[in-house]
Design a protein around this motif. Structure first.
Motif: not given
Length: 226
Positions: A56-61, A84-90
């Motif tokens: 559980v955490g806050l998104a760092l996008t 939480v590191i949230v990654v859009d790698g396509g």
């Protein structure tokens, strides 16, 4: 002005307090999803870490070029404890975006976990570690470090738009995203659902559980006939 493609923005979302985050740590992703009409879930990512421990955490996008992790390294260096590191790698899985060394770096900085719409490597290490990691696939081929990429911009991960500062909850069932401005309200609904399910479980154990909605629904679907 920093050109589009290399922006690093401040996180401007409404802050979610520690008590609300702690509340979500006690509730499953499935129950939370039900309380948002099953709209705000990430699909296609799987837990890579030991026991699929809840994170559980806050998104760092992070939005990055597929196969490139330059800005993921920068995000780790900027992350606050519990992020939480949230990654859009396509969704591209031809190159791993994170591995053991990046996991160790993130752990040392107090990051709560990774959510990667892409591949990871060093899967054996993730599998025996309780550092939360959700990803689409595993690939031994490493990443490039050229960019472009951006931090704290809206991203799309597994069919879900994620904004910096949103609440991320991940467990064995997957990952849900709670918009920051709705976090407190969703938590109350989810806590009620948890309590209602606890009552249902007790009735199931006692053999007194019933489904009054079932006959009602079937009657309605049959046009009012029994």
């Amino acid at each position: 002005m920093t050109p589009i493609g290399f922006r690093i923005l401040p996180r401007t979302a409404q802050a979610v307090d520690a008590a609300t985050l702690a509340g979500f740590s006690e509730i499953g992703s499935a129950q939370i999803s039900d309380c948002m009409n099953r709209l705000y879930g990430i699909v296609g990512l799987h837990p890579m870490h030991a026991g699929a421990r809840r994170i559980v955490g806050l998104a760092l996008t992070v939005k990055t070029r597929p196969g490139d992790n330059l800005m993921i390294h920068q995000a780790i260096s900027l992350a606050e404890k519990g992020d939480v590191i949230v990654v859009d790698g396509g969704g591209e899985i031809a190159n791993a975006l994170v591995g053991e060394l990046m996991m160790m770096d993130a752990q040392n900085r107090g990051v709560a976990g990774f959510v990667i719409d892409g591949a990871v490597r060093d899967a054996d290490v993730f599998a025996v570690n309780d550092f939360g990691c959700f990803a689409r696939a595993v690939n031994h081929k490493g990443p490039y470090k050229d960019g472009p990429g951006e931090i704290n911009v809206p991203v799309s991960v597994g069919g879900q738009v994620v904004n910096a500062g949103d609440v991320i909850v991940g467990d064995a069932d997957g990952v849900v995203v709670i918009p920051a401005e709705h976090a407190a309200a969703v938590l109350k609904l989810a806590q009620k659902k948890e309590a209602d399910e606890a009552v249902s479980k007790e009735k199931l154990r006692a053999g007194t559980y019933t489904k009054p909605w079932l006959e009602k629904t079937l009657t309605e679907k049959r046009g009012g006939t029994q």
